[in-house]
Scaffold this motif. Sequence first.
Motif, PDB file in Angstrom:
ATOM      1  N   GLN A   1       0.760  -1.153  -0.171  1.00  0.00           N
ATOM      2  CA  GLN A   1       0.132  -0.072  -0.117  1.00  0.00           C
ATOM      3  C   GLN A   1       0.923   1.200   0.125  1.00  0.00           C
ATOM      4  O   GLN A   1       0.453   2.462  -0.499  1.00  0.00           O
ATOM      5  CB  GLN A   1      -0.736  -0.140   1.199  1.00  0.00           C
ATOM      6  CG  GLN A   1      -2.265  -1.027   1.290  1.00  0.00           C
ATOM      7  CD  GLN A   1      -2.757  -1.166   2.472  1.00  0.00           C
ATOM      8  OE1 GLN A   1      -2.662  -0.468   3.427  1.00  0.00           O
ATOM      9  NE2 GLN A   1      -3.757  -2.058   2.514  1.00  0.00           N
ATOM     10  N   LYS A   2       1.849   1.114   0.543  1.00  0.00           N
ATOM     11  CA  LYS A   2       3.172   2.423   0.589  1.00  0.00           C
ATOM     12  C   LYS A   2       3.822   2.491  -0.684  1.00  0.00           C
ATOM     13  O   LYS A   2       4.447   3.320  -0.773  1.00  0.00           O
ATOM     14  CB  LYS A   2       3.987   2.150   1.686  1.00  0.00           C
ATOM     15  CG  LYS A   2       3.315   2.097   3.030  1.00  0.00           C
ATOM     16  CD  LYS A   2       4.277   2.037   4.233  1.00  0.00           C
ATOM     17  CE  LYS A   2       5.549   3.046   4.151  1.00  0.00           C
ATOM     18  NZ  LYS A   2       6.233   2.863   5.434  1.00  0.00           N
ATOM     19  N   GLY A   3       3.548   1.465  -1.704  1.00  0.00           N
ATOM     20  CA  GLY A   3       4.366   1.762  -3.027  1.00  0.00           C
ATOM     21  C   GLY A   3       5.319   0.725  -3.108  1.00  0.00           C
ATOM     22  O   GLY A   3       6.136   0.807  -4.006  1.00  0.00           O
ATOM     23  N   CYS A   4       5.739  -0.272  -2.251  1.00  0.00           N
ATOM     24  CA  CYS A   4       6.839  -0.885  -2.171  1.00  0.00           C
ATOM     25  C   CYS A   4       6.500  -2.139  -3.297  1.00  0.00           C
ATOM     26  O   CYS A   4       5.641  -2.882  -3.047  1.00  0.00           O
ATOM     27  CB  CYS A   4       7.213  -1.726  -0.844  1.00  0.00           C
ATOM     28  SG  CYS A   4       8.642  -2.901  -0.828  1.00  0.00           S
ATOM     29  N   GLU A   5       7.358  -2.533  -4.221  1.00  0.00           N
ATOM     30  CA  GLU A   5       7.345  -3.573  -5.114  1.00  0.00           C
ATOM     31  C   GLU A   5       7.567  -4.661  -4.500  1.00  0.00           C
ATOM     32  O   GLU A   5       8.786  -4.880  -3.872  1.00  0.00           O
ATOM     33  CB  GLU A   5       8.035  -3.134  -6.478  1.00  0.00           C
ATOM     34  CG  GLU A   5       7.842  -4.244  -7.394  1.00  0.00           C
ATOM     35  CD  GLU A   5       9.251  -4.135  -8.678  1.00  0.00           C
ATOM     36  OE1 GLU A   5       9.339  -4.778  -9.484  1.00  0.00           O
ATOM     37  OE2 GLU A   5       9.633  -2.964  -8.655  1.00  0.00           O
TER      38      GLU A   5
END
Length: 337
Positions: free
Chosen positions: A328-332
Motif C-alpha cells: 500500500q505504501k508503494g513497495c514493489e
Amino acid sequence: MSYRFSYQTLNDQILPATPNARSLLGFKLSSVSLPKLRFLRVLCVENSALKDFSSLIGGCIHLRLLRLRNCEGVALPSSIGKLLYLQTIELWNRPLDTQVPNSLWDIPTLRHVYLRNGFSPPPPARSVRLQTKELQSFVLHLHPVVTDFRCHDMMIFLGQMNQLTTFSLSMHPNIPAEVLNIFANMPHLVDISLHQFDVLDKMPAEFPQSVRRLVLVAHVIKEDPMPVLEKLPRLVVLELSGYKGLTMCCSSQGFPRLQKLRLGSFSIQEWRMEEGTMPKLFHLTLWDCEKMGKLPVGLLHLPSLGRLELIYMPQISEDDITLKELQQKGCEVETRG
C-alpha cells in the motif's frame, strides 16, 4: 597500420602483417600462436586452445593486460616475471597445467590479479621480498583446494597487501576463519567477498571503515552479525548467509548508508528493527529464511524501501499484514520459489 585487432576464424597468417598491434582479442580458436608483437599492450583470448603459451607471450614485453578465459594448454612460465609493465592478469580458466609461478609477484607494476585455481602461496621467507604491497585487486577462487595447500602461508602472503581496495576469496570446501584477521592491515578495502566459511563464532571486532560492499557466506554464523556490521559508515551493499540465531537486532543509528541488503539461510524467528535504522535501504532480499513466520513490523519504518524480494519463503502469505502495508505504501514485492 592496425593497432587494434580482433579475430575469431582467421588463421595465424594474418598476424605477422600486424606487428604494430596494441590490442589483440581472440575467441573460440582451435589454436593460437603469435609472432613477437613487441608493441602489444592488451592480450585477451577466450574459449581457445593455446599451442605454446611460453612463446605466446615471450616477445610481448610491454604487455599491460593479460586475460585468458576458458583456454586449454595454459602453463604459466617462470619468465612471466619479465613482463615488467604488466598491470592486470586474469586467468579465469580451467585448472592451469602448472602452478602460478612465484615470479609473477616480482612484477613491480602489478595491480590487479584474478585467479581461478593454480595458486599456491609462496613460502614466508620469499613473501617478504615480493612486490605485493601495491596490489589493488586480488580475486582468488580455489575449487577444490589441494590437500597440501598451506593456509598459514596464505595468511602471511595476504597480510602484506595493505593497499587492496578489492578482495574476493572463494575456497572449497571452506575458507579458514583466520582470513578475517587480515583486515586489520587493509584500511583501503572497498569491496570484500568471502565464499564460504564453515563455522564463524563471531564477527571480527572491526572491518575496514572504508568498505562499501560486503559479501559473507558461511554454513553457520553463531552470533548476531548486525551489531558489528551496522557500524560501518560507508557500507552500501551487504549480502549475508548462514546466521543460525533466533533473534536479530538493528539499532536506530545502524547502517546509515545501506541501500541493498540480502539475507540468505537465516534461522531468525524475530528481527527487531529500531526506528531510524537503515534510512536509505531501497532493496531487501530474504532468501530461504524458513523460520521467519511473518515479516517484521520494522520494515514499515524504513522510509526508502522500494523493493522486497522473497525467495523460497512460502510461509509468508499474501495475507501477511506487513506485506500488505508495504504494498500500500508503494513497495514493489516479488516472490519466487
